[in-house]
Write an enzyme that holds these catalytic residues in place. Structure first.
Site, short mmCIF file in Angstrom:
data_model
loop_
_atom_site.label_atom_id
_atom_site.label_comp_id
_atom_site.label_asym_id
_atom_site.label_seq_id
_atom_site.Cartn_x
_atom_site.Cartn_y
_atom_site.Cartn_z
N GLU A 34 0.82 -1.22 0.00
CA GLU A 34 0.00 0.00 0.00
C GLU A 34 0.85 1.26 0.00
O GLU A 34 0.42 2.32 -0.46
CB GLU A 34 -0.93 0.01 1.23
N HIS A 84 2.56 -8.60 1.74
CA HIS A 84 1.24 -8.06 1.41
C HIS A 84 0.27 -9.14 0.92
O HIS A 84 0.63 -9.97 0.06
CB HIS A 84 1.37 -6.99 0.33
N HIS A 129 2.50 1.47 5.31
CA HIS A 129 1.41 2.46 5.35
C HIS A 129 1.03 2.76 6.79
O HIS A 129 1.34 1.98 7.70
CB HIS A 129 0.19 1.91 4.61
N HIS A 141 -4.69 1.57 7.32
CA HIS A 141 -5.40 0.49 8.02
C HIS A 141 -4.37 -0.27 8.86
O HIS A 141 -3.16 -0.09 8.71
CB HIS A 141 -6.05 -0.48 7.02
N GLU A 158 1.22 -1.14 11.59
CA GLU A 158 1.90 -2.43 11.36
C GLU A 158 3.41 -2.29 11.57
O GLU A 158 4.06 -3.21 12.08
CB GLU A 158 1.59 -2.93 9.94
ZN ZN Z 1 -0.50 -4.68 2.58
#
Ligand code: ZN
Length: 288
Positions: A34, A84, A129, A141, A158
């Site tokens: 992302e 991902h 991200h 997110h 994350e």
């Molecule tokens: Zn991802």
């Protein structure tokens, strides 16, 4: 006899010194999608998206930029973890030949950090991200997109969870590339780390660096970061470690609360406390 012993000691010392000098850097690179320059929409990062093949190539190229920077800094072992979605995005034949690629999920609680251990010298995040709800960021997110994750009370992206996994093995996060929102968080989480903001979110739009420019900066900053490794300390969490998950859906909180030792702390929150972060990660794997 005494002279001989001294000579032997010197030879042993020099042999150990040379062996140490020859052991180059061992670098772990976790690559999400992302936060890759150019990416703006969920379709861009989904296997069914029309332009997915373009963005997986750009993801591979950003990973390569970090690999090249690491090699320039003297890395001799580089593990690239595709982090991902399916974890099958990076194009294996287009990845730099000096890197080892780790694909797919084993089911381990290490997740996006699968493959890390205490033998690594440094961790690098590419394509990362920001967490849910943060301005200046793109596709913001945390993990499934249905949770917020708090570690010892701090709402973590994350990068924070994965940085703490690196810290568990005493490995510092020295370079982070992604959107501007993430970079601002990374500077707080990993003081002294190099950062590259490849894009700046404006609501759900974003201003982007050209991918070539982003890749040049990633290569340069990765090299700088690895040449100044000692500047950054591993992210160590204070014990006991409490992880609290805040769900969007109450049903998920009901399910998460079944983990042994977990406590329902509110309508949509479940918490788990342990001194060993690996046990906390097992809770996380069960509960999200
Ligand atoms: Zn991802």
């Amino acid at each position: 006899m005494k002279k001989k012993a001294i000579l032997l000691c010197m030879i042993l010392f020099l042999t150990a010194f040379v062996a140490r000098a020859e052991k180059g850097l061992k670098v772990f690179i976790s690559v999400d999608m992302e936060g890759i320059s150019g990416v703006i929409h969920w379709e861009d990062v989904s296997r069914s998206g029309k332009d997915y093949s373009l963005f997986r190539r750009l993801m591979t190229e950003e990973a390569n930029a970090a690999v090249k920077g690491a090699l320039d800094a003297g890395a001799t072992e580089i593990l690239v973890r595709d982090s991902h979605g399916s974890a099958r995005n990076i194009l294996p034949d287009q990845l730099h030949p000096e890197a080892i690629l780790l694909r797919d999920w084993s089911g381990s609680p290490l997740s996006m950090m699968e493959g890390i251990d205490e033998t690594f010298d440094a961790v690098i995040f590419i394509g990362y991200h920001a967490r849910e709800g943060l301005p200046d960021s793109v596709l913001k997110h945390t993990m499934t997109g249905t949770i917020d994750v708090f570690l010892n009370g701090k709402n973590m992206p994350e990068a924070g969870i994965n940085g703490a996994i690196a810290g568990y093995f005493d490995v510092p996060v020295v370079m982070v590339a992604g959107d501007l929102g993430l970079v601002k968080q990374a500077q707080e989480l990993f003081p002294g780390a190099e950062c590259v903001a490849v894009k700046e979110g404006i609501g759900k739009a974003a201003k982007m660096l050209h991918p070539t420019k982003a890749q040049e900066m990633i290569m340069k900053k990765t090299k700088e970061a690895l040449l100044n490794l000692k500047k950054v300390k591993p992210l160590k969490l204070k014990t006991p470690i409490t992880m609290e998950i805040r769900y969007k859906d109450e049903n998920d909180a009901a399910r998460g609360s079944w983990f042994p030792g977990a406590k329902r702390t509110g309508e949509r929150t479940v918490a788990f406390t342990h001194n060993d972060f690996m046990e906390v990660l097992k809770f996380f794997m069960f509960a999200h």
